[in-house]
Design a protein around this motif. Structure first.
Motif, mmCIF file in Angstrom:
data_model
loop_
_atom_site.group_PDB
_atom_site.id
_atom_site.type_symbol
_atom_site.label_atom_id
_atom_site.label_comp_id
_atom_site.label_asym_id
_atom_site.label_seq_id
_atom_site.Cartn_x
_atom_site.Cartn_y
_atom_site.Cartn_z
ATOM 1 N N THR A 49 0.832 -1.203 0.000
ATOM 2 C CA THR A 49 0.000 0.000 0.000
ATOM 3 C C THR A 49 0.870 1.258 0.000
ATOM 4 O O THR A 49 0.572 2.226 -0.696
ATOM 5 N N GLN A 93 -7.351 0.409 -0.892
ATOM 6 C CA GLN A 93 -7.507 -0.832 -0.122
ATOM 7 C C GLN A 93 -8.776 -0.785 0.719
ATOM 8 O O GLN A 93 -9.494 -1.757 0.828
ATOM 9 N N ASP A 169 -5.479 -1.639 -5.149
ATOM 10 C CA ASP A 169 -4.909 -2.197 -3.924
ATOM 11 C C ASP A 169 -5.877 -3.256 -3.389
ATOM 12 O O ASP A 169 -6.934 -2.907 -2.869
HETATM 13 MG MG LIG Z 1 -1.984 -2.818 1.961
#
Ligand SMILES: [Mg+2]
Ligand SMILES: Nc1ncnc2c1ncn2[C@@H]1O[C@H](COP(=O)(O)OP(=O)(O)OP(=O)(O)O)[C@@H](O)[C@H]1O
Lengths: 255, 314
Positions: A49, A93, A169
């Protein structure tokens, strides 16, 4: 677009630390080539990330150099960032949907920010929501949607403005394998037919095999391994390293 | 499974998005969030009342000055009726000859008695109770202290042979403390308006900062999707404008209601002085401009606040 840079993103010895902590990314160097498909893998906490944040311009690195679209991102004044961010599509994410906007309005946001004509917004967003299977949830706000539904909204929003680079992500972390494959097909379609460069961070090793001529970026404790050098040097023209002919054909057919 | 839709090409110009759609990004537009509109309403009402008070005091002072400054009263205090009459005539003649004087009127005894009656009883005979003679003098313009002294010495010269004495009362002289009080009140109104403006700006600053903190996640998302600072600022401006406009209208109405009530109170006093403090059309225009000014102040404060907050973000 007059000329397409041979490299769309270039990281050189990039390091990132949060505050005064140890570096979470060290000496990261790689190049993303236009029209390629990348997977970014690594254990939880490896820095996936963090790397993507640098890529989608949410974070400046502590050291090293980052060039995107032929421009130095380190010295770019913040007023010029929107211009570059609009060329990117991002699946975060944790989705990062705007909580008080409906699924439709969330997906429409990039288009509206870019000043797209409203009739076109209605049409594109409607089509896209239908394809991700959310037509019936169009007016729902994120809070009332399941994790998988929110994820699909996030993906629809990331691709709606036809980005030059798609950064995702863990885009399939909350959906069943069948939906995961379907979403992957959306990324591939963009990659094949529009030439979008795609980078997908994932834990899901099964996913990696589904895109045959993809390149794998493996992060280990903040360091990127590149044993073959495929992440540093351009692929052979009109073909990918270790790629079969089918990929080239479909690309050629789309053009 | 159908083929995935490939989105259409999007214009990448960095223009501002369509206002209506982009500004729905923040909280639902119909809802007024928090106490800010009401705080602004209270502050605008205070400014309206203070401004109306200040303007009314100014009119009052101006009118009073115009009425009184160019007139003086001359008093002749002499117990003997005959002497008093002689002295009054001499004084009137002397005053009539003075270049500054436009008219001289000896106030008739009957009028004086009528004036004094409430205090001294019905049958006041000037023989029993000596009352001074009064001469109303109008001047061509308002006289300076030196000119009043000249007038006094002219009277002194005229009355000296008769052994009498006259006193010049310039109404503007004894009204000076009143004027001073009136202008002090006007400054007070101005100071009040300034303080309330500062309070309004502070309230908006706090509210805009809070709104920014509350919507920080949204702002970040908008930024990451390619939204410009101008777009983000405009979203906030919209909500500041909506809240401030609401507050300003309520404030104006409350302020006007308060003025109307005060007006009723003063009208029942039926005093000439009070009615001369009425508001003219231009005064009402100034009052009508207050809410507009308040909204503009809020907008500017909001824009500066958001601009600062944005600069701390990437
Ligand atoms: Mg991550
Ligand atoms: N904002 C932050 N402040 C401080 N440390 C952070 C921050 N974000 C991430 N980290 C740390 O950086 C390291 C890498 O985190 P990152 O989120 O990039 O990992 P990841 O590979 O995406 O993990 P996952 O697969 O669980 O999503 C972790 O040790 C994490 O604790």
């Amino acid at each position: 677009m007059t000329e397409r840079p041979s490299e769309i993103v270039k990281f050189d010895n990039v390091g990132l630390r949060y505050g005064t902590d140890a570096e979470v990314l060290s000496d990261v160097s790689f190049t993303l080539f236009p029209g390629s498909f990348y997977f970014l893998t690594g254990a939880s906490g490896a820095g996936k990330t963090s790397l993507l944040k640098l890529l989608y311009l949410a974070q400046r690195p502590s050291r090293g150099s980052i060039r995107m679209f032929g421009k130095d991102m380190i010295t770019l004044p913040r007023g010029r960032l929107p211009d570059f961010r609009r060329r990117l599509g991002v699946v975060f994410q944790n989705f990062r949907l705007v909580q008080h906007l409906s699924a439709f309005d969330n997906v429409a946001l990039p288009l509206r920010l870019a000043g797209t004509d409203e009739a076109k917004v209605q049409r594109s967003v409607g089509d896209m929501l239908e394809w991700v299977g959310l037509s019936h949830r169009m007016h729902a706000i994120p809070e009332t949607m399941s994790g998988g539904e929110q994820q699909r909204v996030a993906i629809a929003r990331a691709v709606i403005a036809r980005p030059q680079v798609l950064i995702a992500d863990e885009p399939t972390g909350n959906v069943d394998p069948e939906m995961a494959l379907k979403l992957l097909r959306l990324f591939e379609a963009l990659n094949h037919r529009v030439g979008t460069t795609v980078i997908v961070a994932t834990h899901d090793v099964h996913l990696l095999k589904k895109v045959p001529d993809s390149l794998i970026m493996r992060l280990n404790k903040g360091r990127l391994s590149d044993p073959t050098g495929a992440l540093r040097y351009p692929p052979a023209p009109k073909s990918k390293p270790a790629a079969t002919g089918s990929r080239t054909d479909s690309l050629g057919a789309a053009k | 499974m159908s083929a995935p839709p490939v989105p259409e090409e999007v214009g990448q110009e960095l223009g501002l998005g369509p206002v209506k759609e982009v500004t729905t990004i923040l909280a639902p537009p119909a809802r007024l969030s928090g106490p800010i509109p009401w705080v602004i309403a209270i502050l605008i009402a205070l400014v309206v009342i203070a401004a109306a008070g200040g303007l009314s005091l100014r009119n009052l002072a101006d009118n009073a000055r115009a009425d009184l400054a160019d007139a003086v009263t001359v008093q002749i205090i002499e117990a003997g009726l005959d002497d008093r009459t002689a002295q009054t005539e001499a004084a009137a003649t002397a005053l009539g000859a003075h270049p500054l004087v436009t008219s001289v009127r000896v106030v008739p005894e009957t009028e004086l008695q009528a004036l004094l009656e409430p205090w001294l009883g019905v049958s006041v005979a000037s023989d029993n109770v000596p009352i001074p003679a009064l001469i109303d003098v109008e001047l061509s313009r308002s006289a300076s202290t030196d000119e009043l002294a000249q007038l006094q010495s002219a009277l002194d010269t005229a009355l000296e042979p008769l052994g009498g004495e006259a006193r010049v009362d310039a109404q503007s002289q004894w009204l000076r403390p009143v004027y001073d009080a009136l202008s002090a009140l006007q400054y007070l109104a101005l100071a009040l308006i300034t303080l309330v403006s500062i309070a309004t700006a502070s309230a908006v600053w706090l509210a805009a900062r809070n709104a920014f903190i509350n919507h920080r996640e949204t702002v970040e998302i908008v930024h990451l999707l390619g939204g410009t600072d101008a777009q983000v600022t405009r979203i906030f401006e919209r909500s500041v404008l909506r809240e401030a406009a609401f507050g300003a209208v309520i404030g104006l109405l409350v302020g006007l209601a308060a003025l109307w009530l005060l007006g009723q109170q003063f009208a029942s006093l039926d005093s000439g002085m009070v009615s001369s403090g009425g508001l003219a059309l231009t005064d009402w225009l100034i009052i009508a401009a207050i809410p507009v000014g308040g909204v503009m102040l809020a907008l500017i404060t909001g824009r500066i606040t958001i601009g600062y907050a944005l600069r701390s973000m990437l």
